[in-house]
Design a protein around this motif. Structure first.
Motif, PDB file in Angstrom:
ATOM      1  N   LEU A 268       0.827  -1.210   0.000  1.00  0.00           N
ATOM      2  CA  LEU A 268       0.000   0.000   0.000  1.00  0.00           C
ATOM      3  C   LEU A 268       0.861   1.258   0.000  1.00  0.00           C
ATOM      4  O   LEU A 268       0.530   2.242  -0.678  1.00  0.00           O
ATOM      5  N   ALA A 269       1.966   1.234   0.724  1.00  0.00           N
ATOM      6  CA  ALA A 269       2.863   2.398   0.727  1.00  0.00           C
ATOM      7  C   ALA A 269       3.366   2.685  -0.683  1.00  0.00           C
ATOM      8  O   ALA A 269       3.423   3.849  -1.113  1.00  0.00           O
ATOM      9  N   LEU A 270       3.701   1.641  -1.427  1.00  0.00           N
ATOM     10  CA  LEU A 270       4.175   1.827  -2.804  1.00  0.00           C
ATOM     11  C   LEU A 270       3.053   2.329  -3.709  1.00  0.00           C
ATOM     12  O   LEU A 270       3.292   3.161  -4.596  1.00  0.00           O
ATOM     13  N   MET A 271       1.832   1.859  -3.502  1.00  0.00           N
ATOM     14  CA  MET A 271       0.693   2.367  -4.281  1.00  0.00           C
ATOM     15  C   MET A 271       0.509   3.862  -4.046  1.00  0.00           C
ATOM     16  O   MET A 271       0.307   4.638  -4.988  1.00  0.00           O
ATOM     17  N   LEU A 272       0.587   4.273  -2.778  1.00  0.00           N
ATOM     18  CA  LEU A 272       0.384   5.684  -2.441  1.00  0.00           C
ATOM     19  C   LEU A 272       1.513   6.547  -3.003  1.00  0.00           C
ATOM     20  O   LEU A 272       1.269   7.624  -3.547  1.00  0.00           O
ATOM     21  N   ALA A 273       2.740   6.065  -2.887  1.00  0.00           N
ATOM     22  CA  ALA A 273       3.871   6.832  -3.404  1.00  0.00           C
ATOM     23  C   ALA A 273       3.763   7.019  -4.909  1.00  0.00           C
ATOM     24  O   ALA A 273       4.080   8.101  -5.431  1.00  0.00           O
ATOM     25  N   LYS A 274       3.306   5.983  -5.618  1.00  0.00           N
ATOM     26  CA  LYS A 274       3.128   6.098  -7.064  1.00  0.00           C
ATOM     27  C   LYS A 274       2.083   7.162  -7.404  1.00  0.00           C
ATOM     28  O   LYS A 274       2.150   7.806  -8.441  1.00  0.00           O
ATOM     29  N   ALA A 275       1.122   7.346  -6.477  1.00  0.00           N
ATOM     30  CA  ALA A 275       0.090   8.371  -6.655  1.00  0.00           C
ATOM     31  C   ALA A 275       0.537   9.731  -6.103  1.00  0.00           C
ATOM     32  O   ALA A 275      -0.278  10.647  -5.977  1.00  0.00           O
ATOM     33  N   LYS A 276       1.817   9.837  -5.764  1.00  0.00           N
ATOM     34  CA  LYS A 276       2.411  11.085  -5.267  1.00  0.00           C
ATOM     35  C   LYS A 276       1.859  11.493  -3.904  1.00  0.00           C
ATOM     36  O   LYS A 276       1.721  12.675  -3.587  1.00  0.00           O
ATOM     37  N   ILE A 277       1.529  10.508  -3.092  1.00  0.00           N
ATOM     38  CA  ILE A 277       1.050  10.752  -1.731  1.00  0.00           C
ATOM     39  C   ILE A 277       2.142  10.305  -0.768  1.00  0.00           C
ATOM     40  O   ILE A 277       2.575   9.151  -0.806  1.00  0.00           O
ATOM     41  N   GLY A 278       2.604  11.207   0.097  1.00  0.00           N
ATOM     42  CA  GLY A 278       3.685  10.892   1.026  1.00  0.00           C
ATOM     43  C   GLY A 278       3.224   9.989   2.152  1.00  0.00           C
ATOM     44  O   GLY A 278       2.095  10.111   2.651  1.00  0.00           O
ATOM     45  N   VAL A 279       4.110   9.089   2.588  1.00  0.00           N
ATOM     46  CA  VAL A 279       3.756   8.079   3.580  1.00  0.00           C
ATOM     47  C   VAL A 279       4.856   7.958   4.628  1.00  0.00           C
ATOM     48  O   VAL A 279       6.043   7.956   4.296  1.00  0.00           O
ATOM     49  N   LYS A 280       4.446   7.854   5.897  1.00  0.00           N
ATOM     50  CA  LYS A 280       5.322   7.359   6.952  1.00  0.00           C
ATOM     51  C   LYS A 280       4.900   5.916   7.219  1.00  0.00           C
ATOM     52  O   LYS A 280       3.737   5.653   7.520  1.00  0.00           O
ATOM     53  N   LEU A 281       5.837   5.005   7.119  1.00  0.00           N
ATOM     54  CA  LEU A 281       5.543   3.587   7.300  1.00  0.00           C
ATOM     55  C   LEU A 281       6.244   3.094   8.557  1.00  0.00           C
ATOM     56  O   LEU A 281       7.482   3.119   8.640  1.00  0.00           O
ATOM     57  N   LEU A 282       5.462   2.651   9.539  1.00  0.00           N
ATOM     58  CA  LEU A 282       5.996   2.209  10.824  1.00  0.00           C
ATOM     59  C   LEU A 282       5.922   0.685  10.929  1.00  0.00           C
ATOM     60  O   LEU A 282       4.872   0.091  10.662  1.00  0.00           O
ATOM     61  N   GLU A 283       7.030   0.065  11.331  1.00  0.00           N
ATOM     62  CA  GLU A 283       7.073  -1.384  11.500  1.00  0.00           C
ATOM     63  C   GLU A 283       7.744  -1.725  12.826  1.00  0.00           C
ATOM     64  O   GLU A 283       8.797  -1.175  13.168  1.00  0.00           O
ATOM     65  N   ALA A 284       7.120  -2.634  13.582  1.00  0.00           N
ATOM     66  CA  ALA A 284       7.623  -2.953  14.917  1.00  0.00           C
ATOM     67  C   ALA A 284       8.960  -3.682  14.883  1.00  0.00           C
ATOM     68  O   ALA A 284       9.821  -3.462  15.735  1.00  0.00           O
ATOM     69  N   ILE A 285       9.148  -4.563  13.907  1.00  0.00           N
ATOM     70  CA  ILE A 285      10.362  -5.369  13.831  1.00  0.00           C
ATOM     71  C   ILE A 285      11.380  -4.672  12.934  1.00  0.00           C
ATOM     72  O   ILE A 285      11.021  -4.042  11.943  1.00  0.00           O
ATOM     73  N   ARG A 286      12.644  -4.809  13.288  1.00  0.00           N
ATOM     74  CA  ARG A 286      13.684  -4.256  12.414  1.00  0.00           C
ATOM     75  C   ARG A 286      13.833  -5.143  11.179  1.00  0.00           C
ATOM     76  O   ARG A 286      13.913  -6.360  11.284  1.00  0.00           O
ATOM     77  N   TYR A 287      13.847  -4.520  10.032  1.00  0.00           N
ATOM     78  CA  TYR A 287      13.977  -5.269   8.789  1.00  0.00           C
ATOM     79  C   TYR A 287      15.401  -5.819   8.652  1.00  0.00           C
ATOM     80  O   TYR A 287      16.358  -5.220   9.149  1.00  0.00           O
ATOM     81  N   PRO A 288      15.525  -6.944   7.935  1.00  0.00           N
ATOM     82  CA  PRO A 288      16.876  -7.504   7.732  1.00  0.00           C
ATOM     83  C   PRO A 288      17.661  -6.695   6.709  1.00  0.00           C
ATOM     84  O   PRO A 288      17.086  -6.015   5.866  1.00  0.00           O
ATOM     85  N   ASP A 289      18.980  -6.787   6.807  1.00  0.00           N
ATOM     86  CA  ASP A 289      19.852  -6.249   5.764  1.00  0.00           C
ATOM     87  C   ASP A 289      20.173  -7.395   4.813  1.00  0.00           C
ATOM     88  O   ASP A 289      20.683  -8.438   5.234  1.00  0.00           O
ATOM     89  N   TYR A 290      19.856  -7.207   3.541  1.00  0.00           N
ATOM     90  CA  TYR A 290      20.067  -8.265   2.572  1.00  0.00           C
ATOM     91  C   TYR A 290      21.459  -8.134   1.961  1.00  0.00           C
ATOM     92  O   TYR A 290      21.664  -7.435   0.975  1.00  0.00           O
ATOM     93  N   ASP A 291      22.405  -8.828   2.557  1.00  0.00           N
ATOM     94  CA  ASP A 291      23.778  -8.769   2.059  1.00  0.00           C
ATOM     95  C   ASP A 291      23.972  -9.668   0.842  1.00  0.00           C
ATOM     96  O   ASP A 291      24.756  -9.363  -0.044  1.00  0.00           O
ATOM     97  N   ASP A 292      23.241 -10.784   0.834  1.00  0.00           N
ATOM     98  CA  ASP A 292      23.383 -11.762  -0.246  1.00  0.00           C
ATOM     99  C   ASP A 292      22.273 -11.525  -1.269  1.00  0.00           C
ATOM    100  O   ASP A 292      21.093 -11.616  -0.953  1.00  0.00           O
ATOM    101  N   ALA A 293      22.661 -11.236  -2.499  1.00  0.00           N
ATOM    102  CA  ALA A 293      21.675 -10.937  -3.550  1.00  0.00           C
ATOM    103  C   ALA A 293      20.806 -12.132  -3.884  1.00  0.00           C
ATOM    104  O   ALA A 293      19.719 -11.970  -4.446  1.00  0.00           O
ATOM    105  N   ASP A 294      21.240 -13.339  -3.520  1.00  0.00           N
ATOM    106  CA  ASP A 294      20.498 -14.546  -3.868  1.00  0.00           C
ATOM    107  C   ASP A 294      19.770 -15.142  -2.672  1.00  0.00           C
ATOM    108  O   ASP A 294      19.349 -16.298  -2.711  1.00  0.00           O
ATOM    109  N   LEU A 295      19.617 -14.378  -1.604  1.00  0.00           N
ATOM    110  CA  LEU A 295      19.040 -14.924  -0.381  1.00  0.00           C
ATOM    111  C   LEU A 295      17.929 -14.015   0.137  1.00  0.00           C
ATOM    112  O   LEU A 295      18.055 -12.797   0.129  1.00  0.00           O
TER     113      LEU A 295
END
Length: 402
Positions: free
Chosen positions: A17-44
């Motif tokens: 939904l955040a990407l849908m809104l951004a495509k429509a030029k609507i600014g978004v703050k997206l809050l997530e409780a868990i810290r997202y992973p850092d994807y070091d491996d391009a195949d993982l």
């Protein structure tokens, strides 16, 4: 820049939904409780609490939405189409079959591992200047007045106070936001736990998906990228999940799959780690209150038997996007309460149809009464031979009649 929308919950629905809104030029703050992973491996794409071991069967309508976002090429690399669907019941004569070729469609949808779907979505969100991503944040308060909605949250030692014209609560089945608004929810525990994993079989899947109803529960076996890889979602009675989990039970699980499914896939050769998820139906009594609207599992959590939950959420998000774009074009308030109530009303027919269908299938096939077994197997046969039924069901399954 003042973001006009806050989305609480950065799972697959919140990111999409955040990407849908951004495509429509609507600014978004997206809050997530868990810290997202850092994807070091391009195949993982490691499993993560927001993008877990489960798989999603993306309907044609959901695929269309990702095409509109310009994301489908990246997602297609990790997805595989469903060209045929077979529905059977263990030990019974009934069988129903849907073929994409006969229904004159390219496919009924695409199966993708949530870990990959989440990785692609997160990568795109991080590139989008109109989305401010704040992870590792715990929302502690949600209030609103006539002009704004307010969020108080904690991120480590930092206290945040945010405001926006509208808050979209996509924070899951046990939604904090839903409870903060005083919105009740009806809960039905199916007394089942879904066992989820990936298996390898000796025969290629040929892009065929199976729903096999057994005395344990409805076994879904769906094709994955790689000719011999299939996803398994198997709801079993609560309390029996320990029998299937753990490396020491690998062969026991494969043997049970073989006995339930038969030899259509050849031999079940390998299984990945199994994960378990409790199954319940949670339906919010309201989905819009003032400047806040519930989205995703916060609004409706349903049984995975027909693979419709995420697709239903994506249709909700796409319709809400349309309402918000109309507000922007009219220079009107994005959080207008009457507009959000109109949105809620517009979605009820589709939601109730899907919720009732999934619940009816679970209840109907859980009953082992011989008379009911005869009736439902006769129904499967009728489905397979009566003209006009298949296209109707196929269109609903693909999300094209919503």
């Amino acid at each position: 820049m003042q973001q006009e929308v806050i989305i609480v919950g950065g799972g697959m629905v919140g990111l999409s939904l955040a990407l849908m809104l951004a495509k429509a030029k609507i600014g978004v703050k997206l809050l997530e409780a868990i810290r997202y992973p850092d994807y070091d491996d391009a195949d993982l794409a490691p499993y993560h609490s927001s993008f877990d071991a489960r798989n999603s069967a993306l309907s044609r309508r959901t695929v269309q939405i990702y095409q509109e976002l310009g994301l489908w090429d990246a997602l297609q690399e990790h997805a595989t189409p469903i060209l045929e669907v077979n529905i059977t019941e263990q030990g019974s004569f009934g069988k129903a079959r849907l073929k994409a070729e006969q229904e004159k469609v390219e496919s009924f949808g695409q199966v993708i591992e949530n870990a990959w779907l989440g990785r692609v979505l997160l990568t795109e969100v991080k590139k989008e200047s109109l989305i401010e991503l704040i992870d590792g944040v715990q929302v502690t308060s949600l209030t609103q007045d006539t002009d704004h909605a307010f969020i108080e949250a904690q991120r480590g030692e930092e206290a945040l106070r945010l405001q926006a014209k509208i808050v979209i609560a996509a924070d899951g089945r046990d939604s904090f936001c839903r409870k903060a608004l005083g919105i009740g929810a009806s809960v039905h525990d199916y007394d089942q736990v879904a066992i989820v994993t990936t298996v390898q079989t000796s025969k290629p899947h040929h892009h065929v998906g199976f729903e096999r109803f057994s005395h344990l529960g409805p076994l879904a076996l769906l094709p994955l990228p790689g000719e011999y890889r299939r996803s398994v979602v198997w709801p079993v009675p609560k309390g029996t999940e320990g029998e299937w989990l753990g490396d020491e039970n690998d062969q026991h699980f494969l043997d049970a799959l073989q006995q339930t499914y038969g030899d259509r896939a050849g031999k079940f050769q390998k299984t990945g780690k199994r994960f378990s998820f409790p199954l319940s139906q949670v339906l919010a009594e309201k989905q819009a209150v003032g400047r806040v609207v519930l989205m995703g599992n916060a609004a409706h959590t349903i049984h995975p038997v027909a693979g419709q939950g995420f697709n239903l959420c994506m249709r909700d998000a796409h319709v809400l996007l349309r309402y918000l774009k109309e507000q922007v074009n009219a220079g009107a308030d994005l959080g207008d309460a009457s507009m959000l109530l109109d949105y809620e009303k517009s979605r009820l027919t589709d939601q109730q149809r899907v919720i009732k269908f999934c619940d009816s299938v679970v209840r109907g096939f859980s009953n082992q009464n011989p008379v009911l077994k005869l009736i439902r197997n006769t129904g499967l046969v009728a489905f397979d031979v009566i003209p006009g039924i298949k296209p109707l069901v196929a269109n609903y399954a693909m999300g094209l009649k919503a």
